[in-house]
Motif scaffolding. Sequence first.
Motif, PDB file in Angstrom:
ATOM      1  N   ILE A   1      -5.834   1.842  -4.776  1.00  0.00           N
ATOM      2  CA  ILE A   1      -6.285   0.912  -3.740  1.00  0.00           C
ATOM      3  C   ILE A   1      -7.398   0.012  -4.267  1.00  0.00           C
ATOM      4  CG2 ILE A   1      -7.465   0.779  -1.514  1.00  0.00           C
ATOM      5  CD1 ILE A   1      -5.893   3.299  -0.693  1.00  0.00           C
TER       6      ILE A   1
ATOM      7  N   LEU B   1       0.836  -1.207   0.000  1.00  0.00           N
ATOM      8  CA  LEU B   1       0.000   0.000   0.000  1.00  0.00           C
ATOM      9  C   LEU B   1       0.869   1.255   0.000  1.00  0.00           C
ATOM     10  CD1 LEU B   1      -2.834  -1.051   2.490  1.00  0.00           C
ATOM     11  CD2 LEU B   1      -2.941  -0.898  -0.015  1.00  0.00           C
TER      12      LEU B   1
ATOM     13  N   THR C   1      -6.369  -3.206  -5.944  1.00  0.00           N
ATOM     14  CA  THR C   1      -5.921  -4.347  -5.129  1.00  0.00           C
ATOM     15  C   THR C   1      -7.044  -5.365  -4.953  1.00  0.00           C
ATOM     16  OG1 THR C   1      -6.542  -3.292  -3.022  1.00  0.00           O
ATOM     17  CG2 THR C   1      -4.325  -2.849  -3.873  1.00  0.00           C
TER      18      THR C   1
END
Length: 376
Positions: A361, A265, A364
């Motif tokens: 994000i 991240l 993911t």
Amino acid sequence: MVNLHTALQTQLLQAISTGKISHALIFHGKCGYGTLPLALWYAEKLLCQGGNENCAHKVRSLQHADLNFVYPVATTEEVKKDPVSADFRNYWSKFVSENPYGDGFDWMQFIGGEKKQGIINVAQAKEILKTLSLRSYEGGYKIMMIWLPETMNADAANKLLKVLEEPPQKTVFLLISESPEKLLSTILSRCQLIKVPRLGRLEVEEILIQQFDAESNLAAQAAKNAKGDVSLGLENLLFKSEVFEELFIQWVRAAFKAKKDVSALQEIFQWSQQIAGWNNREQQKKFLSFCIDIFRQALMQNYGLDDLVFNQIKSENFKWPGFVKFIHSANIEEILHEINLASMHIERNANAKIVFLDLGIKMTRLIHAKEKIEEN
């Protein structure tokens, strides 16, 4: 020069032959559809009636005394204060000669103002009025061509309202616009709108071959996914996207790692900050368009449509065959939706750091979606 938009050319020639020449036309369409070449062709027909080849040559080389240009400008290393179109005349001639299908982003890069927002300012509007107050040099029409008029600021636009409504005799305005809806309604009401459609695949292919010296097989492949836009065809052909490619690899690689390693991240955060730091929203949008194309190419490769695949990541540090297996019917729609949504937010001046971090994000989760296998 490839003969483009023959139906529109016929319509425009008929207007000339019948004397029904509008004093102000807007050629509306993406730059890659050939709006500028079409406007230049029309200018030639107006200025060189009777087929005067010497006159035609002057128009094509942008040297005709009665053909005037205004285009968005910005301060650069060479022009540090109060820029106007005349400061970039030599750049403009070279730009149009090399790629008349280029857009505003290409133009700003060409003049060295890639981090600036090009505008048509009030000083340029005053220059237009001054130019049009003079008589025609060759005794015929005087043409004022305004490229990307939607970049006019309010002061410039208001300055031109009166002359657009009541131009001097035998004066014609040709506006080449990608977004006429951004113009003042009072300007739109004074102009005739000519909608320029996207080009056919074979037309794009022919342009890439004739004007950009592309090999026929490569031009054919590049034209397939150009969507009738020569600029996209050139991007497909040249594929000068090393920076975009590396950023795409960083993004996808971090998205894969994030499932088992939360430290990924941090990589996505750094990735988002790098793109947000470009300070050029057009470049950010072009990167997102590049990502959309790569995901679509991966989907087609995954489903065996190899003949439609011409762009793929070829870096030695990226395993393309392994990547394409993760792009399928269960995630492609949402992936493209999220990228398009990010592009829309960038267009509307949202905070780029937040937009790209959010997109990074979300990938993911999307990259690990499982494809549903239908049972017989």
